[in-house]
Design a protein around this motif. Structure first.
Motif, short mmCIF file in Angstrom:
data_model
loop_
_atom_site.label_atom_id
_atom_site.label_comp_id
_atom_site.label_asym_id
_atom_site.label_seq_id
_atom_site.Cartn_x
_atom_site.Cartn_y
_atom_site.Cartn_z
N VAL A 1 11.03 -57.37 44.80
CA VAL A 1 10.50 -58.72 44.64
C VAL A 1 10.24 -59.36 46.00
N VAL A 2 11.08 -59.08 46.98
CA VAL A 2 10.89 -59.64 48.33
C VAL A 2 10.15 -58.67 49.24
N THR A 3 10.50 -57.39 49.22
CA THR A 3 10.01 -56.46 50.24
C THR A 3 8.59 -55.95 49.99
N ALA A 4 8.05 -56.14 48.80
CA ALA A 4 6.70 -55.65 48.51
C ALA A 4 5.64 -56.61 49.04
N PHE A 5 4.42 -56.14 49.03
CA PHE A 5 3.24 -56.92 49.41
C PHE A 5 3.32 -57.46 50.83
N GLY A 6 3.67 -56.54 51.74
CA GLY A 6 3.47 -56.80 53.15
C GLY A 6 4.64 -57.30 53.94
N ARG A 7 5.73 -57.68 53.32
CA ARG A 7 6.85 -58.26 54.07
C ARG A 7 7.38 -57.29 55.12
N LEU A 8 7.31 -55.97 54.82
CA LEU A 8 7.74 -54.96 55.79
C LEU A 8 6.55 -54.16 56.35
N GLY A 9 5.34 -54.68 56.13
CA GLY A 9 4.16 -54.03 56.68
C GLY A 9 3.54 -52.99 55.77
N HIS A 10 3.96 -52.95 54.51
CA HIS A 10 3.42 -52.00 53.53
C HIS A 10 3.31 -52.70 52.18
N TRP A 11 2.46 -52.15 51.31
CA TRP A 11 2.37 -52.74 49.97
C TRP A 11 3.72 -52.66 49.28
N PHE A 12 4.35 -51.48 49.36
CA PHE A 12 5.71 -51.30 48.83
C PHE A 12 6.53 -50.56 49.89
N ALA A 13 7.80 -50.91 49.98
CA ALA A 13 8.64 -50.37 51.06
C ALA A 13 9.39 -49.11 50.66
N SER A 14 9.57 -48.87 49.36
CA SER A 14 10.46 -47.80 48.91
C SER A 14 10.17 -46.46 49.59
N GLU A 15 8.95 -46.01 49.48
CA GLU A 15 8.58 -44.70 50.04
C GLU A 15 8.15 -44.81 51.50
N ASP A 16 7.29 -45.79 51.80
CA ASP A 16 6.71 -45.87 53.14
C ASP A 16 7.74 -46.22 54.21
N VAL A 17 8.76 -47.00 53.84
CA VAL A 17 9.77 -47.40 54.83
C VAL A 17 11.05 -46.58 54.68
N PHE A 18 11.48 -46.33 53.43
CA PHE A 18 12.78 -45.71 53.21
C PHE A 18 12.73 -44.30 52.63
N GLY A 19 11.52 -43.79 52.41
CA GLY A 19 11.38 -42.39 52.00
C GLY A 19 11.86 -42.07 50.61
N VAL A 20 11.82 -43.06 49.70
CA VAL A 20 12.34 -42.87 48.35
C VAL A 20 11.28 -43.26 47.32
N THR A 21 11.13 -42.44 46.30
CA THR A 21 10.31 -42.79 45.15
C THR A 21 11.22 -43.06 43.97
N PRO A 22 11.48 -44.33 43.66
CA PRO A 22 12.36 -44.65 42.53
C PRO A 22 11.66 -44.41 41.20
N ASP A 23 12.40 -44.63 40.13
CA ASP A 23 11.81 -44.51 38.79
C ASP A 23 11.08 -45.77 38.38
N ILE A 24 11.56 -46.91 38.90
CA ILE A 24 11.01 -48.21 38.54
C ILE A 24 11.03 -49.09 39.78
N ILE A 25 9.97 -49.89 39.97
CA ILE A 25 9.93 -50.90 41.03
C ILE A 25 9.59 -52.25 40.40
N THR A 26 10.33 -53.29 40.79
CA THR A 26 9.97 -54.65 40.39
C THR A 26 9.29 -55.35 41.55
N PHE A 27 8.39 -56.29 41.23
CA PHE A 27 7.70 -57.04 42.27
C PHE A 27 7.40 -58.44 41.75
#
Length: 475
Positions: A269-295
């Motif tokens: 909800v906070v880290t998506a849409f550019g807050r960390l420089g990516h649309w979503f942070a899970s994979e691009d920043v932390f290298g993880v593909t979860p089962d579900i993402i909330t935004f």
């Protein structure tokens, strides 16, 4: 800075006294002290532009928190205003139970292209709390479809914040958020906060990471993997104080969850849409593909409420194979609201056109570097952050890393001083949090840090004058 006065005053367009009187008589706001309702009104904000808001007295302030982590493209963007108006004049509402709209379908397709892996199924909600609530309900729904009705419990962590609906609030790990409110304690398994700054004194950061994973595995063994539906976690614990878990933590959590057939929900909800420089942070920043993402939040830059859930196609394929006629009976009157979705599409277009993701990647080292300079002040224990989100953590002394007691309201004291000089920070107990609009520039960061430094210095003087803190003892 000692002679700094509030800059850039302009005549207000609102009758502040009338607004305050109405608010005192009738308005209940989030996290209000009920025993003090009507005693005081929160500051009246009149208008905003770019990274600035103007209060009811016409004074200009840098919006350090970016609204509530959400004003990505800044205020007063005509592109979004025009999208809102155009969609309202074309189709202001449609019932999501019986129809859909072009903005909702297009936005779902755009977001599916941004999410990692196969998280291509998008469900729209009214905001972050309902997004988390939907994600949690889906995991329990899936357990029922699988014929595992006992697999319903939720793993969550200390210092987490996940929302204000009954189920999402039950997963929050900030104890004061649950004062006097019931929560579903029987459904939540609580883990320690992954805050490296407040790890045990005898642990390195690496050892602390090992400790957290060992605790997770022990909790699963204690409760039983057959009883646990999901693990929910913010990649960075935002409202807990911008807590960044130890390196490698997220990948290790994902491995433990996968091994135990526990769904992994990343609350972005906070880290998506550019807050960390990516649309979503899970994979691009932390290298993880979860089962579900909330935004939520940044998806519309806060112009209108909208949230959502991105769910793995693999899970839907499993449901479809299980039996026919399975209904996920969850939804909202405003799911996929056409005006909200039109605003989100305009917001995404601005971010793409202006290269805001790259701007965040380019400017965030400067943002964090300037804020890190505040660690030289006796009251500041740590400045931590990533991307355009950061926290200044005030302490009683740097050796123990213990915060000053909550009744000292250090964060609020700092905020009062900075507001008098032209900066809003978000005070949280002994901390001040910043997540400015993504369009912020270096000169504005410089001004923000200068004001914040002076606000902290003035707070130090207040605390020393009251005899409750000493700079000489804090070093």
């Amino acid at each position: 800075m000692k002679s700094m006065t509030r800059p850039n005053s302009h005549e207000s367009s609102v009758d502040v006294a009338s607004v305050e009187a109405s608010a005192k008589r009738h308005l209940i706001q989030p996290w209000d002290m009920v025993d003090q309702l009507g005693d005081e009104a929160r500051p009246v904000m009149d208008r905003a532009d770019g990274v600035y808001v103007y209060d009811g007295a016409g004074n200009r302030l840098i919006d350090g928190p970016g609204g509530m982590w959400c004003v990505q493209v800044g205020y007063r963007r005509p592109e979004i205003a025009e999208a809102l108006y155009g969609q309202a004049m074309h189709l202001g509402y449609n019932s999501p139970w019986f129809s859909t709209s072009a903005p909702a379908a297009e936005l779902a397709e755009r977001i599916a292209a941004m999410t990692p892996g196969d998280l291509n199924k998008i469900f729209f909600t009214t905001g972050g709390s309902t997004a988390v609530d939907t994600a949690l309900r889906f995991t329990q729904f899936l357990s029922n479809v699988r014929g595992k009705p006992e697999k319903k419990m939720i793993l969550s962590r200390g210092d987490a914040y996940h929302g204000s609906t009954y189920l999402s609030a039950s997963c929050c790990g900030k104890l004061r958020d649950r004062d006097y409110l019931d929560v579903a304690e029987d459904l939540v398994v609580r883990l320690s906060s992954p805050n490296p700054y407040r790890r045990p004194d005898d642990m390195t950061v690496e050892q602390f990471g090992d400790h957290l994973i060992a605790e997770l595995e022990a909790k699963i063994a204690e409760v039983g993997a057959d009883k646990i539906a999901c693990f929910i976690g913010e990649p960075i614990l935002a409202s807990g104080g911008v807590i960044i878990p130890p390196p490698g933590y997220h990948k290790r959590v994902a491995e433990v969850c996968r091994k135990n057939d526990i769904l992994l929900i990343h609350d972005e909800v906070v880290t998506a849409f550019g807050r960390l420089g990516h649309w979503f942070a899970s994979e691009d920043v932390f290298g993880v593909t979860p089962d579900i993402i909330t935004f939520a939040k940044g998806v519309t830059s806060g112009y209108v409420p909208l949230g959502g859930v991105a769910i793995s196609e693999r899970l839907f394929d499993e449901i479809e194979r299980s039996e026919e006629g399975v209904m996920f009976a969850n939804g909202y009157t405003y799911s996929g609201h056409p005006i909200a979705c039109a605003a989100a599409l305009a917001n995404i277009e601005i971010m793409e056109k202006e290269g805001l993701l790259q701007h965040v990647l380019d400017i965030s080292p400067y943002f964090l570097g300037r804020l890190k300079e505040l660690e030289e002040l006796p009251l500041v224990g740590e400045v931590r952050g990533q991307g355009l989100m950061a926290c200044v953590d005030a302490v009683a002394d740097k050796r123990s890393r213990n915060p000053l007691s909550l009744d000292k309201k250090v964060g609020e004291r700092i905020d009062r001083h900075t507001e008098a000089m032209g900066l809003i920070v978000r005070p949280m107990y002994n901390m001040c949090v910043m997540s400015p609009p993504l369009v912020i520039e270096r000169s504005q960061i410089d001004t923000m840090v200068e004001i914040l430094r002076e606000g902290i210095l003035r707070t130090q003087k207040d605390l020393e004058a009251e005899g409750i803190w000493s700079a000489s003892n804090a070093a």
